[in-house]
Design a protein around this motif. Structure first.
Motif, PDB file in Angstrom:
ATOM      1  N   LEU A  37     -29.302  62.723  -6.567  1.00  9.56           N
ATOM      2  CA  LEU A  37     -27.998  62.322  -6.020  1.00  9.56           C
ATOM      3  C   LEU A  37     -27.303  63.540  -5.436  1.00  9.56           C
ATOM      4  O   LEU A  37     -26.483  63.424  -4.520  1.00  9.56           O
ATOM      5  CB  LEU A  37     -27.114  61.723  -7.116  1.00  9.56           C
ATOM      6  CG  LEU A  37     -26.944  60.217  -7.168  1.00  9.56           C
ATOM      7  CD1 LEU A  37     -25.826  59.869  -8.116  1.00  9.56           C
ATOM      8  CD2 LEU A  37     -26.654  59.650  -5.785  1.00  9.56           C
ATOM      9  N   GLY A  38     -27.627  64.707  -5.966  1.00  9.44           N
ATOM     10  CA  GLY A  38     -27.023  65.949  -5.484  1.00  9.44           C
ATOM     11  C   GLY A  38     -27.617  66.413  -4.169  1.00  9.44           C
ATOM     12  O   GLY A  38     -27.201  67.427  -3.609  1.00  9.44           O
ATOM     13  N   GLY A  39     -28.604  65.689  -3.673  1.00  2.00           N
ATOM     14  CA  GLY A  39     -29.226  66.059  -2.411  1.00  2.00           C
ATOM     15  C   GLY A  39     -30.728  66.241  -2.542  1.00  2.00           C
ATOM     16  O   GLY A  39     -31.297  66.050  -3.613  1.00  2.00           O
ATOM     17  N   ILE A  94     -29.167  52.673  -6.554  1.00  2.00           N
ATOM     18  CA  ILE A  94     -29.534  52.599  -7.967  1.00  2.00           C
ATOM     19  C   ILE A  94     -29.143  53.880  -8.698  1.00  2.00           C
ATOM     20  O   ILE A  94     -28.623  53.842  -9.816  1.00  2.00           O
ATOM     21  CB  ILE A  94     -31.043  52.300  -8.113  1.00  2.00           C
ATOM     22  CG1 ILE A  94     -31.317  50.880  -7.611  1.00  2.00           C
ATOM     23  CG2 ILE A  94     -31.507  52.480  -9.556  1.00  2.00           C
ATOM     24  CD1 ILE A  94     -32.758  50.448  -7.670  1.00  2.00           C
ATOM     25  N   ALA A  95     -29.354  55.029  -8.050  1.00  2.80           N
ATOM     26  CA  ALA A  95     -29.015  56.308  -8.682  1.00  2.80           C
ATOM     27  C   ALA A  95     -27.519  56.407  -8.956  1.00  2.80           C
ATOM     28  O   ALA A  95     -27.091  56.958  -9.974  1.00  2.80           O
ATOM     29  CB  ALA A  95     -29.464  57.465  -7.799  1.00  2.80           C
ATOM     30  N   THR A  96     -26.730  55.852  -8.034  1.00  4.35           N
ATOM     31  CA  THR A  96     -25.279  55.871  -8.228  1.00  4.35           C
ATOM     32  C   THR A  96     -24.902  55.096  -9.485  1.00  4.35           C
ATOM     33  O   THR A  96     -24.079  55.538 -10.290  1.00  4.35           O
ATOM     34  CB  THR A  96     -24.571  55.256  -6.997  1.00  4.35           C
ATOM     35  OG1 THR A  96     -24.911  56.029  -5.844  1.00  4.35           O
ATOM     36  CG2 THR A  96     -23.064  55.260  -7.181  1.00  4.35           C
ATOM     37  N   LYS A  97     -25.547  53.945  -9.654  1.00  4.18           N
ATOM     38  CA  LYS A  97     -25.276  53.130 -10.843  1.00  4.18           C
ATOM     39  C   LYS A  97     -25.738  53.857 -12.106  1.00  4.18           C
ATOM     40  O   LYS A  97     -25.074  53.828 -13.145  1.00  4.18           O
ATOM     41  CB  LYS A  97     -25.997  51.781 -10.700  1.00  4.18           C
ATOM     42  CG  LYS A  97     -25.699  50.784 -11.767  1.00  4.18           C
ATOM     43  CD  LYS A  97     -24.236  50.367 -11.799  1.00  4.18           C
ATOM     44  CE  LYS A  97     -23.855  49.525 -10.585  1.00  4.18           C
ATOM     45  NZ  LYS A  97     -22.408  49.170 -10.615  1.00  4.18           N
ATOM     46  N   LEU A  98     -26.865  54.550 -12.017  1.00  2.00           N
ATOM     47  CA  LEU A  98     -27.362  55.304 -13.169  1.00  2.00           C
ATOM     48  C   LEU A  98     -26.381  56.412 -13.552  1.00  2.00           C
ATOM     49  O   LEU A  98     -26.132  56.668 -14.724  1.00  2.00           O
ATOM     50  CB  LEU A  98     -28.733  55.923 -12.854  1.00  2.00           C
ATOM     51  CG  LEU A  98     -29.913  54.960 -12.780  1.00  2.00           C
ATOM     52  CD1 LEU A  98     -31.155  55.690 -12.306  1.00  2.00           C
ATOM     53  CD2 LEU A  98     -30.161  54.329 -14.146  1.00  2.00           C
ATOM     54  N   MET A  99     -25.815  57.040 -12.515  1.00  2.78           N
ATOM     55  CA  MET A  99     -24.858  58.121 -12.759  1.00  2.78           C
ATOM     56  C   MET A  99     -23.614  57.571 -13.441  1.00  2.78           C
ATOM     57  O   MET A  99     -23.052  58.225 -14.324  1.00  2.78           O
ATOM     58  CB  MET A  99     -24.499  58.785 -11.418  1.00  2.78           C
ATOM     59  CG  MET A  99     -23.975  60.191 -11.568  1.00  2.78           C
ATOM     60  SD  MET A  99     -25.194  61.336 -12.267  1.00  2.78           S
ATOM     61  CE  MET A  99     -24.127  62.269 -13.365  1.00  2.78           C
TER      62      MET A  99
END
Lengths: 122, 122
Positions: A37-39, A94-99
DNA sequence: CGGTATCCGAGTTGATACTG
DNA sequence: CAGTATCAACTCGGATACCG
């Protein structure tokens, strides 16, 4: 929509989403996606970021995520080789939701008192 | 707040939240918590709902969730005994987020084309 | 009913060594 | 750098038996 009405029922043993959930929600899947998510990151950058992961597990996790269309793997055949990993659009959602899940769990840690004891017992 | 600023850094090997994440995000943890979002359930009700879980793993998962303060276990010493499991407030907040994750993954399944192939290969 | 105890095979994980 | 190969340890998960 209540969860009982889902057509693709995760509770079912043979639900198609189960293998995906196993990869995504597994220890290294969560952390790898969150890190991305950080790039964009290279293999060894991820390895350092996701503290404690072995080369083998990171490789395995990234390949599984790539097969699932959540992670994009870009190879530049230079010497030394440069391989970059990034999230696809689906992966980023999905990664946003995981975060969000990670943030929530961390903010709720005061209500998870026994966690430290369990950790110490390891 | 970007994830780099978190004080309790999940990426750290010794982060306190890791054991909790492992339980919560594990295959049976997710499904058990999601099932309990539907309300209080007895042991064998959960066992039927969470298709494929063995008695051993369900028992293990529920105890871990109870230790973490996410699940409440209520025993009525009647004959036959009646044991009910429900979510605590913290547990409900986390379970809700897990359910969002499940819903998101299921809605993104069309973009997860290789998942079925992986499943078939098992 | 609601578990625990035990066993055992299969699969997962991780450290290490090695390769292009 | 970016992995793969290998092997030993560990864990998972199911089956079975038993208890209050």
């Amino acid at each position: 929509m209540s969860y009982e009405e889902l057509v693709f029922d995760v509770f079912a043993r043979n639900c198609t989403s189960r293998p995906v959930m196993d990869t995504v929600a597994g220890r290294w899947g969560i952390l790898s996606m969150a890190a991305l998510l950080g790039g964009t990151h290279r293999f060894n950058e991820l390895r350092r970021r996701v503290d404690g992961v072995s080369e083998k597990m990171l490789s395995q996790t990234l390949h599984a995520l790539e097969r699932d269309g959540l992670v994009l793997r870009t190879v530049q055949s230079t010497i030394p080789p440069r391989v970059e990993y990034s999230l696809t659009d689906t992966g980023r959602r999905i990664a946003t939701k995981l975060m969000e899940l990670i943030d929530l769990v961390e903010s709720e840690m005061p209500g998870i008192s026994a966690a430290q004891a369990r950790y110490d017992a390891l």
